[in-house]
Design an enzyme around this catalytic site. Structure first.
Site, short mmCIF file in Angstrom:
data_model
loop_
_atom_site.label_atom_id
_atom_site.label_comp_id
_atom_site.label_asym_id
_atom_site.label_seq_id
_atom_site.Cartn_x
_atom_site.Cartn_y
_atom_site.Cartn_z
N HIS A 108 29.88 28.47 3.71
CA HIS A 108 31.00 29.35 3.39
C HIS A 108 32.36 28.65 3.51
O HIS A 108 33.23 28.86 2.66
CB HIS A 108 30.95 30.58 4.30
CG HIS A 108 31.62 31.77 3.72
ND1 HIS A 108 31.26 33.06 4.03
CD2 HIS A 108 32.65 31.89 2.83
CE1 HIS A 108 32.02 33.92 3.35
NE2 HIS A 108 32.87 33.22 2.64
N LYS B 199 25.79 33.18 1.77
CA LYS B 199 26.48 32.04 2.40
C LYS B 199 26.25 32.05 3.91
O LYS B 199 26.14 33.11 4.53
CB LYS B 199 27.99 32.12 2.13
CG LYS B 199 28.36 32.41 0.68
CD LYS B 199 29.85 32.60 0.50
CE LYS B 199 30.18 33.14 -0.88
NZ LYS B 199 29.89 34.58 -0.99
N TYR C 15 30.10 39.08 5.35
CA TYR C 15 30.58 40.31 4.73
C TYR C 15 29.94 41.55 5.37
O TYR C 15 30.44 42.66 5.20
CB TYR C 15 30.26 40.34 3.23
CG TYR C 15 30.90 39.26 2.41
CD1 TYR C 15 31.89 38.41 2.92
CD2 TYR C 15 30.52 39.06 1.07
CE1 TYR C 15 32.46 37.42 2.14
CE2 TYR C 15 31.09 38.08 0.29
CZ TYR C 15 32.05 37.25 0.82
OH TYR C 15 32.60 36.27 0.05
N ASP D 142 27.06 38.24 -5.71
CA ASP D 142 27.51 37.30 -4.69
C ASP D 142 27.85 38.04 -3.40
O ASP D 142 28.67 38.96 -3.39
CB ASP D 142 28.76 36.56 -5.18
CG ASP D 142 29.31 35.60 -4.13
OD1 ASP D 142 28.95 34.41 -4.19
OD2 ASP D 142 30.09 36.04 -3.26
#
Length: 260
Positions: free
Chosen positions: A95, A62, A37, A32
């Site tokens: 998200h 996401k 990120y 994931d």
């Protein structure tokens, strides 16, 4: 979708490939990540180097809040695929609902296009509250496959899980260990001693027995392996009740109703 996967939240990109490689070597098959990120490229390097058949892997990413809206989401998805080095993902999520922006309905339309085109195998959401879910479903007639939310013994999300059960939405927990904040709880320590396990393993086992999908994060190979070793024991009803009593509405992350 494997019930136990590997998350890379807050892992720097230059450390991500090694962490994901260690996870794949340990036996994880679900990874994931998310655009925000900043480590999709690191995930992609690890996947490319693993030599595993694509059909054995389950990859989630996401769309970030700044890229919400129909056309922007499609562009963001293309960029994520490029960084991952893949031609499709297995699960694509919104998200956050970011309700102040009020663009998640248009974003969901884009996700449905990606699903119809076979560029993602499933679509879902993350951090959606009951009202967000109901509005999305009523508007589109399409139920998200997954809602990935903060969930751990200190924030058990009973109302939200009931809505998931009503619609058949899988509950996936981010921060399943509350970033370690609860692992010194006496109740968890006592259960861990009885089973000869760590408190983290006890919490992950609790999630599994609730039916929650979990994605614990670590960059330490020994901890990565430990987090996967939670299938050789079971918690009894009294132990599950003791953990249920730890709920205190404790968030470690933002409030989905106000986060933009």
């Amino acid at each position: 979708m494997p019930q136990l996967g590997f998350g890379v939240f807050q892992v720097p990109d230059d450390e991500t490939a090694a962490a994901v490689t260690a996870a794949l070597e340990a036996g994880y098959r679900s990874i994931d990540t998310a655009a925000v990120y900043g480590n999709e490229a690191g995930v992609g390097r690890a996947l490319a180097g693993a030599g595993l058949p694509r059909e054995e892997l389950f990859v989630t990413t996401k769309v970030w809040n700044a890229d919400q809206g129909h056309d922007a989401t499609l562009r963001a998805f293309d960029a994520s695929l490029g960084r991952l080095g893949l031609d499709h993902v297995d699960l694509y999520l919104i998200h956050w609902p970011a309700p102040a922006q009020d663009r998640y309905l248009d974003t969901w339309r884009a996700l449905r296009t990606l699903l119809a085109d076979g560029r993602t195998r499933a679509v879902g959401v993350s951090n959606f509250q009951p009202a967000h879910l109901r509005r999305l479903i009523e508007d589109s007639g399409v139920v998200p496959a997954v809602n990935q939310v903060e969930l751990h013994p200190g924030l058990q999300q009973r109302e939200l899980r009931a809505v998931h059960a009503e619609y058949g939405i899988a509950t996936e927990a981010w921060s399943p260990l509350a970033q370690g904040a609860l692992l010194a709880e006496p109740a968890l320590a006592a259960i861990a001693r009885r089973h000869g396990r760590s408190p983290a393993q006890v919490v992950l086992r609790w999630h599994l027995q609730l039916g929650t999908v979990v994605i614990p994060k670590s960059v330490t190979p020994a901890r990565i392996r430990e987090n996967l070793d939670v299938f050789g024991f079971a918690l009894d009803d009294a132990e599950m009740a003791a953990i249920a009593a730890l709920d205190r509405g404790m968030r470690t992350g933002p409030d989905p109703d106000t986060f933009v």
